[in-house]
Every structure is written in C-alpha cells, then in structure tokens.
Design a protein around this motif. Structure first.
Motif, PDB file in Angstrom:
ATOM      1  N   TYR A  23       0.805  -1.213   0.000  1.00 58.04           N
ATOM      2  CA  TYR A  23       0.000   0.000   0.000  1.00 58.04           C
ATOM      3  C   TYR A  23       0.844   1.272   0.000  1.00 58.04           C
ATOM      4  O   TYR A  23       0.505   2.244  -0.671  1.00 58.04           O
ATOM      5  CB  TYR A  23      -0.963  -0.004   1.189  1.00 58.04           C
ATOM      6  CG  TYR A  23      -2.010  -1.080   1.078  1.00 58.04           C
ATOM      7  CD1 TYR A  23      -3.153  -0.883   0.309  1.00 58.04           C
ATOM      8  CD2 TYR A  23      -1.854  -2.303   1.721  1.00 58.04           C
ATOM      9  CE1 TYR A  23      -4.112  -1.865   0.172  1.00 58.04           C
ATOM     10  CE2 TYR A  23      -2.815  -3.295   1.600  1.00 58.04           C
ATOM     11  CZ  TYR A  23      -3.938  -3.074   0.835  1.00 58.04           C
ATOM     12  OH  TYR A  23      -4.880  -4.049   0.705  1.00 58.04           O
ATOM     13  N   ALA A  24       1.952   1.280   0.722  1.00 62.33           N
ATOM     14  CA  ALA A  24       2.793   2.479   0.802  1.00 62.33           C
ATOM     15  C   ALA A  24       3.351   2.878  -0.560  1.00 62.33           C
ATOM     16  O   ALA A  24       3.600   4.056  -0.810  1.00 62.33           O
ATOM     17  CB  ALA A  24       3.938   2.243   1.786  1.00 62.33           C
ATOM     18  N   ASP A  25       3.540   1.897  -1.453  1.00 62.89           N
ATOM     19  CA  ASP A  25       4.098   2.157  -2.781  1.00 62.89           C
ATOM     20  C   ASP A  25       3.054   2.064  -3.887  1.00 62.89           C
ATOM     21  O   ASP A  25       3.408   2.111  -5.067  1.00 62.89           O
ATOM     22  CB  ASP A  25       5.225   1.170  -3.077  1.00 62.89           C
ATOM     23  CG  ASP A  25       6.403   1.331  -2.134  1.00 62.89           C
ATOM     24  OD1 ASP A  25       6.659   2.473  -1.698  1.00 62.89           O
ATOM     25  OD2 ASP A  25       7.065   0.324  -1.828  1.00 62.89           O
ATOM     26  N   SER A  26       1.780   1.899  -3.527  1.00 65.89           N
ATOM     27  CA  SER A  26       0.702   1.731  -4.509  1.00 65.89           C
ATOM     28  C   SER A  26       1.074   0.661  -5.539  1.00 65.89           C
ATOM     29  O   SER A  26       1.065   0.883  -6.741  1.00 65.89           O
ATOM     30  CB  SER A  26       0.398   3.056  -5.214  1.00 65.89           C
ATOM     31  OG  SER A  26      -0.009   4.021  -4.282  1.00 65.89           O
ATOM     32  N   MET A  27       1.404  -0.520  -5.030  1.00 62.83           N
ATOM     33  CA  MET A  27       1.913  -1.577  -5.874  1.00 62.83           C
ATOM     34  C   MET A  27       1.244  -2.912  -5.532  1.00 62.83           C
ATOM     35  O   MET A  27       1.027  -3.223  -4.367  1.00 62.83           O
ATOM     36  CB  MET A  27       3.424  -1.701  -5.647  1.00 62.83           C
ATOM     37  CG  MET A  27       4.137  -2.671  -6.534  1.00 62.83           C
ATOM     38  SD  MET A  27       5.907  -2.757  -6.167  1.00 62.83           S
ATOM     39  CE  MET A  27       6.401  -1.057  -6.290  1.00 62.83           C
ATOM     40  N   ALA A  28       0.911  -3.672  -6.580  1.00 68.98           N
ATOM     41  CA  ALA A  28       0.421  -5.042  -6.423  1.00 68.98           C
ATOM     42  C   ALA A  28       1.516  -5.949  -6.953  1.00 68.98           C
ATOM     43  O   ALA A  28       1.996  -5.779  -8.078  1.00 68.98           O
ATOM     44  CB  ALA A  28      -0.862  -5.238  -7.213  1.00 68.98           C
ATOM     45  N   VAL A  29       1.950  -6.910  -6.150  1.00 74.41           N
ATOM     46  CA  VAL A  29       3.041  -7.803  -6.532  1.00 74.41           C
ATOM     47  C   VAL A  29       2.482  -9.205  -6.705  1.00 74.41           C
ATOM     48  O   VAL A  29       1.889  -9.772  -5.778  1.00 74.41           O
ATOM     49  CB  VAL A  29       4.162  -7.796  -5.469  1.00 74.41           C
ATOM     50  CG1 VAL A  29       5.303  -8.709  -5.890  1.00 74.41           C
ATOM     51  CG2 VAL A  29       4.661  -6.380  -5.230  1.00 74.41           C
ATOM     52  N   LEU A  30       2.657  -9.768  -7.900  1.00 73.57           N
ATOM     53  CA  LEU A  30       2.162 -11.100  -8.224  1.00 73.57           C
ATOM     54  C   LEU A  30       3.344 -11.983  -8.551  1.00 73.57           C
ATOM     55  O   LEU A  30       4.166 -11.651  -9.406  1.00 73.57           O
ATOM     56  CB  LEU A  30       1.212 -11.024  -9.425  1.00 73.57           C
ATOM     57  CG  LEU A  30       0.533 -12.318  -9.826  1.00 73.57           C
ATOM     58  CD1 LEU A  30      -0.449 -12.762  -8.744  1.00 73.57           C
ATOM     59  CD2 LEU A  30      -0.185 -12.142 -11.149  1.00 73.57           C
ATOM     60  N   GLY A  31       3.445 -13.098  -7.855  1.00 70.59           N
ATOM     61  CA  GLY A  31       4.559 -14.010  -8.094  1.00 70.59           C
ATOM     62  C   GLY A  31       4.114 -15.446  -8.002  1.00 70.59           C
ATOM     63  O   GLY A  31       2.922 -15.731  -7.830  1.00 70.59           O
TER      64      GLY A  31
END
Length: 73
Positions: A23-31
């Motif tokens: 949330y702090a980086d406005s990022m969704a990480v998919l792995g």
C-alpha cells in the motif's frame, strides 16, 4: 505440498500465484505460489492471475520463475 484454492469467491481452481499489496508504494506484486499461506496475501489461479488489474495510479509487478511462460500449467 497440498494444493491451495484460488482466493476469488466461488472459484474452484487451484492457486498457482500469490498476490500481495504494498500500500505504501501503490503496488500489487504477483509471483509464483508462496510455499505457505500468508494472512495478508491472496492465492490466485492461472485465470485470475492473468486477468489481474490494479486501481488507477497503482503499478503491477509480475515476478516469474525463469523458464516459465505465464501462470498457466
């Protein structure tokens, strides 16, 4: 390792990827599917992993294991 279901409601497929939000980086990480279920992540099947979208202004980072093509089996 036992299979885990997709986190999407009513999806009967097995999960192949894990989604985590930063949330702090406005990022969704998919792995790739994590080794164990984490309470603040979501396990997704290949179809839902491919269709993933993020809110406007967010970035999606997709990590893949070298040699894999997409999240499908």
């Amino acid at each position: 390792m036992l299979s885990r279901p997709c986190s999407r409601v009513a999806c009967p497929r097995d999960a192949v990827a894990t989604l985590t939000y930063v949330y702090a980086d406005s990022m969704a990480v998919l792995g790739p599917l994590s080794l164990s279920h984490e309470p603040h992540s979501y396990d997704l099947c290949a179809i839902h992993a491919e269709r993933l979208s993020a809110p406007q202004g967010w970035q999606i980072v997709r990590h893949q294991v070298f040699g894999e093509v997409g999240y499908g089996a």
